[in-house]
Design an enzyme around this catalytic site. Structure first.
Site, short mmCIF file in Angstrom:
data_model
loop_
_atom_site.label_atom_id
_atom_site.label_comp_id
_atom_site.label_asym_id
_atom_site.label_seq_id
_atom_site.Cartn_x
_atom_site.Cartn_y
_atom_site.Cartn_z
CE1 TYR A 114 -3.51 2.72 0.76
CE2 TYR A 114 -1.92 3.45 2.40
CZ TYR A 114 -3.06 3.68 1.65
OH TYR A 114 -3.73 4.87 1.76
CG ASP A 141 -9.64 -1.31 0.95
OD1 ASP A 141 -8.80 -2.05 1.49
OD2 ASP A 141 -9.75 -0.10 1.20
CE LYS A 165 -10.90 -3.24 7.60
NZ LYS A 165 -9.80 -2.28 7.50
#
Lengths: 545, 286
Positions: free
Chosen positions: A265, A300, A372
């Site tokens: 990320y 995500d 998640k």
């Protein structure tokens, strides 16, 4: 959960083999380097806290001073404890203070001096690791006393006021309304700070600074809530950015329960140097493993920049890489909150069926991991009524596919930071869906070779093809960084962002380890098993599945 | 002509204002719905009913008094005889309300000011042609999210090939040379990159903001550009984001502001308008 997709076990095995093949050279690279943040985290384990009057932490001063005089490549602990033993200062804090004004001379001790310094460093750092172990035991005890949430998925809610004293009542209220996990979003600027701010903070942009004191205050408040509500309320924060190792350490010391921790990320979305990220990530995950913390990965995010249908397989690839890096660092399946999201354009036909296929694919690929599940953000338009409906479908997909952690979507996403009433309505939405349809996991069997099974297999095949391309790529073969994964990152394979290993923030904080590099934290984390209670182990293994 | 019912007649005579008297089946000389009035009220299910819905939270425990307070607020906001349709406690100290009712206000659309688009919308082909013909080199665009904002959705929607609202982003335009620096770019870094790349235009996005961060960041950015470039050589500065006020470009020191819902085509057309045609007002020597 029984197998619902009939995935080909050979393909699944091949996906993991390829992830390992792509990840291994990067792990080797990570092991060969250290960073300023790894060294600072080690000093934090040894108990060095606080900052000067300009809020520069003492760990930064001390690491900078050592680096200037003898370099980072040997590890800072040996020269530091050598200085302490030779009487440069009575304790670590005084040493840091003196060093910040140039009043300490560091050297690389040899022979008996070196052995003595290393032994002393190991003792001091070991005390921090013992505190982390104790916090883990405390968590286990409190979970035994108060209990886990009664339903799955666990309900994850964000607070983000910027002021820890405002966050606390909001978090407690959210817990009363049904949240099982409270995440305190960080001030968005923090990931690019090369230091961890100190003390209680009251100002932040779109979030609250992660500091040791803020961690402590919020954990204490949620301990009260756990007692009041009769279930253990978990606390989440973010170990991404330039200070991953330090924030992971503080999380372990202050008994946070989950941490955002993604392997790529920072590289892709914060333009942090890839080497810095992989080194920091490995250390931070070793600390999380030790602390019994569940990590949340950030897949995500890929879907917010790329199309959620076209790029579905990049999520799977990232999950597989995150799994490989996590396990290599010592994390276990129950600690892998691998991320994925409900981000398909709701105007395309069969969007919900596609979401179910993708969610089920993640569920079946990682059967033991909590997973998640992240709500829609990209297609939240400001039409709050439509957004509320979309969140309802997101909740339904989460319930039907047995996700472990459900991040509650807000109808005011992309409009304002959530209001009290937004949160209340969002939680009502979640409760309604879980209450009405939580048992659907039992009934939901996509027909053999139907739309959902076929789509899931297609995504897995695409993921395997991309992993194959990454693992066998030779893009960086003729450079200083021949690791194929680094070449893929440089080429813009993930999130359509090109991040070469020689660029990005924080590169100047990386050093290649010398042969005599020593870091007692890494030694202890890699070689000494934590004391574990049998009850804690049993619960964790069955906890979030 | 169908004669009207008594109810219709009654309705038409009891209302006071032209904004309400406009009717579907107007007789000659009467105000008709076909010609929109400049004076309007919100529309629930009948012309001129003025119905609005409103939701809010009061910091009061849920009881009769809180409900009365909610109605009082609705009245003060201009609703006559508001209807409290929903009240629910949020914890022991707050109550959430939904109120429906007619507002007494009229709005005069003649008094509404709209910033009209000062440029023509061009297709991507027209943009490419204009740049090629008049600039005779690629137009260099540098984009970034600055300050603490990590949300690249805005800049990505405008720049990435993927684009937004069915329009391809600026990277798709053959004659535009686009550099997307991504999130949390520091202002000095943006200025340096703009200089290195000889940027014609700098696009900055500010999506998530708190305590006016978008304004502070933008003024800091424009000041840095003015300082770093000689007068007249500053690249075209364009900011975008949902929270900017239309018409505040001057105050922020930028050339143009784009708000929510802006498409890549609009931005490209504006760049051509500002930088390419007509050649006499070109900002740069090119």
């Amino acid at each position: 959960m029984p197998r619902r997709l009939e995935l080909d076990p050979v393909t699944v095995r091949r996906a993991r083999t390829l992830a390992r093949r792509a990840g291994k050279p990067v792990v080797d690279l990570a092991r060969a380097h250290t960073t300023v943040s790894v060294e600072r985290a080690t000093l934090r384990m040894a108990g060095l806290t606080g900052a000067d009057h300009e809020n520069v932490p003492w760990v930064n001063h001390l690491v900078d001073a050592v680096r200037e005089q003898v370099g980072l490549e040997h590890g800072v602990t040996t020269p530091i404890w050598d200085a302490l033993i030779s009487g440069a200062a009575p304790d670590l804090l005084t040493l840091a203070q003196k060093a910040s004004s140039g009043g300490v001379t560091f050297r690389l001790p040899e022979k008996a001096h070196r052995t003595r310094a290393r032994r002393a460093a190991r003792t001091a750092v070991g005390r921090g690791i013992r505190t982390i172990d104790k916090q883990r035991a405390t968590r286990e005890r409190l979970i035994t006393r108060h209990g886990d949430p009664k339903q799955k998925p666990w309900i994850y809610l964000i607070v983000a006021t910027g002021d820890i004293r405002e966050d606390i009542p909001q978090a407690q209220e959210a817990a009363r309304e049904g949240a099982d996990i409270i995440a305190v979003i960080r001030s968005t600027g923090q990931s690019l700070l090369d230091f961890v701010p100190e003390g209680e903070t009251h100002e932040g942009y779109a979030g609250t600074y992660a500091t040791q004191e803020n961690f402590r205050l919020m954990r204490a408040a949620l301990d009260e809530s756990s007692k009041e509500l009769g279930r253990y309320i978990r606390l989440t924060n973010y170990a991404s950015g330039l200070c991953m190792p330090e924030i992971a350490t503080l999380a372990g010391l202050e008994r946070l329960d989950m941490m955002l921790n993604d392997s790529m990320y920072g590289i892709l979305f914060r333009d942090i140097n890839p080497i810095r990220t992989f080194v920091d990530q490995r250390f931070s995950r070793q600390v999380h493993a030790r602390a019994g913390i569940i990590i949340n990965t950030g897949e995500d995010n890929y879907l917010t920049t790329a199309d959620a249908v076209e790029a579905a397989h990049t999520v799977t690839v990232s999950q597989l890489l995150n799994e490989y890096f996590a396990k290599e660092a010592g994390l276990q399946d129950w600690q892998l909150g691998l991320g994925h999201a409900f981000e398909i354009d709701p105007s395309i036909p069969d969007s919900f069926r596609l979401e179910l296929a993708h969610a089920l694919l993640a569920r079946q690929l990682f059967p033991e991991a909590p997973l998640k599940w992240m709500p829609p953000t990209k297609h939240m338009t400001g039409d709050v009524f439509r957004g509320h409906l979309l969140d309802g479908f997101f909740n339904l997909a989460g319930a039907m596919t047995g996700q472990g952690i459900l991040l509650v979507g807000m109808m005011t996403e992309a409009v304002v930071t959530p209001w009290l009433s937004d949160r209340d309505l969002a939680l009502q939405n979640v409760r309604y869906v879980l209450n009405a349809a939580g048992g659907l996991t039992e009934d939901f069997h996509p027909p053999r070779d139907g739309f959902i099974q076929t789509r899931a297999r297609q995504v897995l095949d695409e993921a395997v093809a991309l992993l194959d391309e990454i693992a066998t790529g030779s893009g960086g073969a003729d450079t200083a960084y021949p690791q194929p994964l680094l070449a893929a990152i440089a080429d813009g394979t993930f999130g359509a962002m090109k991040r070469p290993p020689t660029k990005g923030k924080g590169l100047d904080g990386v050093a290649r380890k010398a042969d005599d590099y020593d870091n007692p934290a890494i030694d202890l984390l890699e070689t000494v098993d934590p004391p574990r209670s049998a009850a804690g182990r049993r619960r964790e293994e069955g906890a979030t599945r | 002509m169908t004669p009207r019912t008594e109810a219709q007649e009654a309705r038409n005579t009891t209302r006071h204002h032209i904004g309400e008297r406009r009717i579907e089946d107007a007789l000659p000389g009467e105000a008709s719905l076909q010609e929109p009035s400049p004076l309007v009220r919100p529309y629930g299910d009948t012309t001129g009913d003025g119905m609005v819905q409103l939701s809010f939270t009061l910091p009061l425990p849920h009881d009769k008094r809180a409900e009365g307070a909610a109605l009082q607020l609705a009245s003060k906001m201009g609703m006559s005889a508001p209807l409290l349709v929903h009240a629910k406690a949020i914890g022991p100290k707050f109550t959430f309300f939904v109120v429906y009712g007619p507002v007494t206000h009229l709005v005069d659309v003649r008094a509404v000011e709209v910033a009209e688009r000062e440029f023509d919308l061009l297709s991507s082909k027209e943009v490419n042609t204009a740049v090629k013909k008049h600039l005779r080199r690629k137009l260099v665009v540098v984009g970034a999210c600055i300050g603490t904002d990590a949300h690249t959705v805005g800049i990505d929607a405008i720049l990435n090939i993927k684009g937004f609202a069915g329009e391809k982003g600026l990277e798709y335009y053959r004659e535009l040379d686009v550099h997307n620096l991504g999130a949390q770019v520091l202002v000095p870094e943006l200025v340096n990159t703009a200089r290195e790349l000889k940027a014609d235009a700098v696009l900055v996005s500010q999506v998530v903001t708190q305590r006016d961060a978008h304004i502070h960041n933008t003024t800091a950015m424009s000041a840095a550009f003015r300082e770093a470039f000689p007068a007249g050589k500053v690249p075209l500065l364009v900011v975008g984001g949902p929270r900017f006020e239309e018409g505040s470009a001057g105050a922020l020191g930028v050339d143009r502001i784009f708000g929510r819902g802006t498409t890549p085509g609009e931005v490209a057309s504006y760049l051509v308008h500002a930088l390419v045609t007509p050649p006499t007002t070109q900002r740069k020597g090119a």
